[in-house]
Design a protein around this motif. Structure first.
Motif, PDB file in Angstrom:
ATOM      1  N   VAL A  33       1.056  -1.197  -0.042  1.00  0.00           N
ATOM      2  CA  VAL A  33      -0.043  -0.003  -0.013  1.00  0.00           C
ATOM      3  C   VAL A  33       0.868   1.307   0.099  1.00  0.00           C
ATOM      4  CG1 VAL A  33      -1.830   1.175   1.042  1.00  0.00           C
ATOM      5  CG2 VAL A  33      -2.051  -1.413   1.291  1.00  0.00           C
ATOM      6  N   ILE A  34       0.660   2.297  -0.988  1.00  0.00           N
ATOM      7  CA  ILE A  34       1.387   3.472  -1.063  1.00  0.00           C
ATOM      8  C   ILE A  34       0.489   4.732  -0.691  1.00  0.00           C
ATOM      9  CG2 ILE A  34       3.315   2.497  -2.469  1.00  0.00           C
ATOM     10  CD1 ILE A  34       1.828   3.828  -4.688  1.00  0.00           C
ATOM     11  N   ASN A  35       0.714   5.907  -0.410  1.00  0.00           N
ATOM     12  CA  ASN A  35       0.000   7.098   0.089  1.00  0.00           C
ATOM     13  C   ASN A  35       0.794   8.136  -0.786  1.00  0.00           C
ATOM     14  OD1 ASN A  35      -2.002   6.096   2.309  1.00  0.00           O
ATOM     15  ND2 ASN A  35       0.046   5.085   2.699  1.00  0.00           N
ATOM     16  N   LYS A  36      -0.069   9.074  -1.105  1.00  0.00           N
ATOM     17  CA  LYS A  36       0.270  10.425  -1.587  1.00  0.00           C
ATOM     18  C   LYS A  36       1.416  10.926  -0.810  1.00  0.00           C
ATOM     19  CE  LYS A  36      -1.597  14.430  -4.443  1.00  0.00           C
ATOM     20  NZ  LYS A  36      -2.817  15.182  -4.143  1.00  0.00           N
ATOM     21  N   SER A  37       1.322  10.974   0.463  1.00  0.00           N
ATOM     22  CA  SER A  37       2.451  11.544   1.347  1.00  0.00           C
ATOM     23  C   SER A  37       3.761  10.954   0.904  1.00  0.00           C
ATOM     24  CB  SER A  37       2.155  11.287   2.709  1.00  0.00           C
ATOM     25  OG  SER A  37       2.199  10.143   3.105  1.00  0.00           O
ATOM     26  N   GLN A  38       4.185   9.826   0.325  1.00  0.00           N
ATOM     27  CA  GLN A  38       5.216   9.251  -0.023  1.00  0.00           C
ATOM     28  C   GLN A  38       5.658   9.477  -1.189  1.00  0.00           C
ATOM     29  OE1 GLN A  38       3.410   5.460   0.837  1.00  0.00           O
ATOM     30  NE2 GLN A  38       4.828   4.986   2.285  1.00  0.00           N
ATOM     31  N   LEU A  39       4.859  10.447  -2.173  1.00  0.00           N
ATOM     32  CA  LEU A  39       5.194  10.861  -3.474  1.00  0.00           C
ATOM     33  C   LEU A  39       6.526  11.255  -3.752  1.00  0.00           C
ATOM     34  CD1 LEU A  39       3.537  10.585  -5.962  1.00  0.00           C
ATOM     35  CD2 LEU A  39       2.981  13.117  -5.886  1.00  0.00           C
ATOM     36  N   GLU A  79     -14.746   8.767  -9.225  1.00  0.00           N
ATOM     37  CA  GLU A  79     -15.135  10.451  -9.182  1.00  0.00           C
ATOM     38  C   GLU A  79     -13.953  11.287  -9.976  1.00  0.00           C
ATOM     39  OE1 GLU A  79     -16.157  10.901  -5.121  1.00  0.00           O
ATOM     40  OE2 GLU A  79     -17.844  10.116  -5.422  1.00  0.00           O
ATOM     41  N   ALA A  80     -12.712  10.751  -9.811  1.00  0.00           N
ATOM     42  CA  ALA A  80     -11.519  11.454 -10.230  1.00  0.00           C
ATOM     43  C   ALA A  80     -11.572  11.244 -11.803  1.00  0.00           C
ATOM     44  CB  ALA A  80     -10.265  10.902  -9.802  1.00  0.00           C
ATOM     45  N   GLN A  81     -11.211  12.510 -12.646  1.00  0.00           N
ATOM     46  CA  GLN A  81     -11.191  12.649 -13.772  1.00  0.00           C
ATOM     47  C   GLN A  81      -9.747  13.012 -14.448  1.00  0.00           C
ATOM     48  OE1 GLN A  81     -13.629  11.351 -15.787  1.00  0.00           O
ATOM     49  NE2 GLN A  81     -14.914  10.877 -14.096  1.00  0.00           N
ATOM     50  N   PHE A  82      -9.214  12.308 -15.151  1.00  0.00           N
ATOM     51  CA  PHE A  82      -7.806  12.707 -15.761  1.00  0.00           C
ATOM     52  C   PHE A  82      -7.513  12.180 -16.897  1.00  0.00           C
ATOM     53  CE2 PHE A  82      -7.024   9.359 -12.487  1.00  0.00           C
ATOM     54  CZ  PHE A  82      -6.238   8.763 -13.205  1.00  0.00           C
ATOM     55  N   HIS A  98       2.228   9.015 -10.353  1.00  0.00           N
ATOM     56  CA  HIS A  98       2.222  10.760 -10.481  1.00  0.00           C
ATOM     57  C   HIS A  98       1.069  10.865 -11.291  1.00  0.00           C
ATOM     58  CE1 HIS A  98       6.006  11.992  -8.618  1.00  0.00           C
ATOM     59  NE2 HIS A  98       6.177  10.988  -9.190  1.00  0.00           N
ATOM     60  N   SER A  99       0.522  10.281 -12.301  1.00  0.00           N
ATOM     61  CA  SER A  99      -0.540  10.811 -13.014  1.00  0.00           C
ATOM     62  C   SER A  99      -1.901  10.623 -12.266  1.00  0.00           C
ATOM     63  CB  SER A  99      -0.988   9.750 -14.247  1.00  0.00           C
ATOM     64  OG  SER A  99      -1.846  10.237 -15.005  1.00  0.00           O
ATOM     65  N   ILE A 100      -1.922   9.634 -11.371  1.00  0.00           N
ATOM     66  CA  ILE A 100      -3.158   9.481 -10.310  1.00  0.00           C
ATOM     67  C   ILE A 100      -3.356  10.408  -9.195  1.00  0.00           C
ATOM     68  CG2 ILE A 100      -4.345   7.780  -8.599  1.00  0.00           C
ATOM     69  CD1 ILE A 100      -3.390   5.483 -10.615  1.00  0.00           C
ATOM     70  N   TYR A 101      -1.940  10.810  -8.856  1.00  0.00           N
ATOM     71  CA  TYR A 101      -1.993  11.621  -7.571  1.00  0.00           C
ATOM     72  C   TYR A 101      -2.084  12.928  -8.109  1.00  0.00           C
ATOM     73  CZ  TYR A 101      -1.574   8.161  -3.873  1.00  0.00           C
ATOM     74  OH  TYR A 101      -2.243   7.175  -2.954  1.00  0.00           O
ATOM     75  N   THR A 127      -7.477  14.468  -8.505  1.00  0.00           N
ATOM     76  CA  THR A 127      -8.381  14.684  -7.282  1.00  0.00           C
ATOM     77  C   THR A 127      -8.364  13.347  -6.341  1.00  0.00           C
ATOM     78  OG1 THR A 127     -10.599  14.060  -8.318  1.00  0.00           O
ATOM     79  CG2 THR A 127     -10.115  16.371  -8.337  1.00  0.00           C
ATOM     80  N   TYR A 128      -7.861  12.419  -6.834  1.00  0.00           N
ATOM     81  CA  TYR A 128      -7.782  11.211  -5.967  1.00  0.00           C
ATOM     82  C   TYR A 128      -6.532  11.289  -5.203  1.00  0.00           C
ATOM     83  CZ  TYR A 128      -7.277   6.329  -4.695  1.00  0.00           C
ATOM     84  OH  TYR A 128      -7.469   5.242  -3.792  1.00  0.00           O
ATOM     85  N   ASP A 129      -6.786  10.925  -3.830  1.00  0.00           N
ATOM     86  CA  ASP A 129      -5.838  11.139  -3.032  1.00  0.00           C
ATOM     87  C   ASP A 129      -5.739  10.247  -1.758  1.00  0.00           C
ATOM     88  OD1 ASP A 129      -7.885  12.127  -1.383  1.00  0.00           O
ATOM     89  OD2 ASP A 129      -7.297  13.849  -0.935  1.00  0.00           O
ATOM     90  N   ALA A 130      -6.457   8.952  -1.981  1.00  0.00           N
ATOM     91  CA  ALA A 130      -6.444   7.908  -1.157  1.00  0.00           C
ATOM     92  C   ALA A 130      -5.300   6.944  -1.507  1.00  0.00           C
ATOM     93  CB  ALA A 130      -7.960   7.227  -1.265  1.00  0.00           C
ATOM     94  N   PRO A 131      -5.268   6.141  -0.934  1.00  0.00           N
ATOM     95  CA  PRO A 131      -4.029   5.215  -0.841  1.00  0.00           C
ATOM     96  C   PRO A 131      -4.231   4.464  -2.271  1.00  0.00           C
ATOM     97  CG  PRO A 131      -4.889   4.829   1.296  1.00  0.00           C
ATOM     98  CD  PRO A 131      -5.709   5.759   0.482  1.00  0.00           C
ATOM     99  N   LEU A 132      -3.197   3.851  -2.682  1.00  0.00           N
ATOM    100  CA  LEU A 132      -3.086   3.081  -3.956  1.00  0.00           C
ATOM    101  C   LEU A 132      -2.547   1.876  -3.540  1.00  0.00           C
ATOM    102  CD1 LEU A 132      -1.602   5.739  -6.321  1.00  0.00           C
ATOM    103  CD2 LEU A 132      -3.988   4.775  -6.633  1.00  0.00           C
TER     104      LEU A 132
END
Length: 410
Positions: free
Chosen positions: A139-145, A173-176, A196-199, A202-207
């Motif tokens: 599991v990874i998080n945006k804070s680890q970018l 709900e995220a569009q990119f 990087h594309s996902i984060y 508007t998506y900011d939950a874990p990947l």
């Protein structure tokens, strides 16, 4: 005279139609289908009553809208039972369960369990505790970018690597640009670019980073279950997907399923569901891992699956099992589906063109010759000409879809 029950189905998509069709087949009744907008799958249908309420899309008004609808319905029906056709409606029903239970039978789990299972991170933790096999996962998080390159380089399994959201609803709900339902990355550079594309959206939950389980679509299994109000599993139906939708945003959606039977899978998942006190419909996706000789589960859907008319078409009417369990509260031992059947979400010609394994083609032809075939959207009792024309065109578009997107899977 008061009638025993009325199914109230939320959503207007093919899943909603499949459930309305099941209730019509079993009881000859017209379900009430309620949604925030029209879709061709249910619009104009003669086997259901359609009610469009735009406010249903407003979470703050959701319970009030449904309770207002119930006021008139309860003058005619003893029981109203809620069914959801999408994850969004599941979340809303469960969140407002206490406000809805005075007017409806709500055959869903409670919110604490839903929040755990809806997170892939939480689901895998429960799998670990209950002994269900799942792929190697990180599991990874945006804070680890800022440190993502180092994290990716430290993965202890090879490529390709699967990248997918932990929170499916927030990701929906995220569009990119270039958005895919899941990413199969063949090197660290592609994986880092996708993260990087996902984060950057508007998506900011874990990947979820996950090992890739090799094999084509026929290595998958899909399991549909119904658990009664007492948490006991009433029905289990296993299918072998033959082809998935190749459209990048729809990867993982099955387009053809044939019957399968596996006592070990049934025993494992029955134990899992009853061990966590699950209630209502559930739907699992898993894949056979040749390296370990085991099926590894990817996710659980807290509702009947989008392709789960396969169950009703096989002779195990999902609507009837739901009513028996939650309206009439009938008790019986778990039933394991074992009838030969083929469910089609694409034209037969497309299936036979892109299905490669000769043994599966042989089994498909046997089901077709024996008239053991179903589709979700065609129904002889639904005679609206315009709707049937739209359905025909919808299925027909898969000729172009497969030509454009289909890629052989190793």
């Amino acid at each position: 005279m008061m009638k025993d029950f009325l199914p109230v189905i939320l959503g207007t998509d093919s899943n909603a139609y499949g459930m309305a069709k099941a209730f019509h087949m079993a009881y000859g009744i017209k379900s009430l289908v309620v949604g925030k907008g029209e879709l061709f799958t249910t619009s104009g249908s003669q086997i259901l009553n359609l009610k469009i309420v735009e406010a249903l899309g407003d979470a703050s008004k959701f319970a009030d809208v449904l309770n207002e609808i119930a006021v008139e319905l309860k003058k005619e029906y003893k029981n109203l039972i809620l069914i959801a056709s999408s994850d969004g409606y599941v979340e809303l029903i469960v969140h407002y369960k206490k406000q809805l239970e005075d007017n409806y039978i709500v055959p869903f789990i409670d919110e604490a369990l839903m929040l755990t299972l809806n997170s892939k991170e939480g689901f895998y933790k429960i799998c670990e505790a209950q002994g269900l096999n799942y792929p190697k996962t990180k599991v990874i998080n945006k804070s680890q970018l800022d440190n993502m390159a180092e994290i990716i380089s430290a993965l202890d399994w090879g490529y390709p690597v699967v990248l997918k959201p932990s929170d499916s609803m927030r990701y929906f709900e995220a569009q990119f640009d270039g958005k895919q339902k899941a990413y199969i990355c063949d090197c660290a550079e592609n994986l880092l670019e996708a993260v990087h594309s996902i984060y950057n959206s508007t998506y900011d939950a874990p990947l979820i980073l996950q090992e890739y389980i090799s094999g084509d679509d026929s290595s998958m299994r899909v399991l549909n279950c119904l658990s009664g109000p007492d948490g006991k599993v009433r029905l289990m139906c296993l299918g072998q997907p033959l082809l998935e939708d190749p459209t990048p945003t729809l990867v993982g959606n099955y387009t053809a399923i044939i019957d399968a039977f596996d006592r070990d899978i049934f025993a494992e998942y029955k134990s899992f569901l009853e061990g966590i006190g699950y209630v209502g419909f559930s739907n699992f996706d898993m894949k056979y891992d040749v390296k370990t000789g085991k099926y590894k589960v990817f996710e659980i859907n807290l509702r009947q699956g989008r392709s789960s008319f396969f169950v009703t078409g096989s002779g195990y009417n999902q609507g009837a099992y739901l009513i028996d369990a939650f309206v009439y509260q009938t008790n019986y031992e778990t039933e394991y589906a074992d009838k030969p059947h083929l469910w089609l979400g694409i034209p037969k010609r497309v299936l036979m063109t892109y299905l490669e394994k000769s043994n599966l083609k042989h089994e498909v032809n046997k089901r077709i010759d024996n008239n053991q075939v179903s589709t979700t959207l065609y129904y002889a009792a639904d005679k609206n000409l315009m709707r049937n024309l739209r359905v025909f065109r919808y299925y027909g578009r898969y000729n172009k879809t497969f030509k454009k997107y289909f890629v052989k899977k190793q």
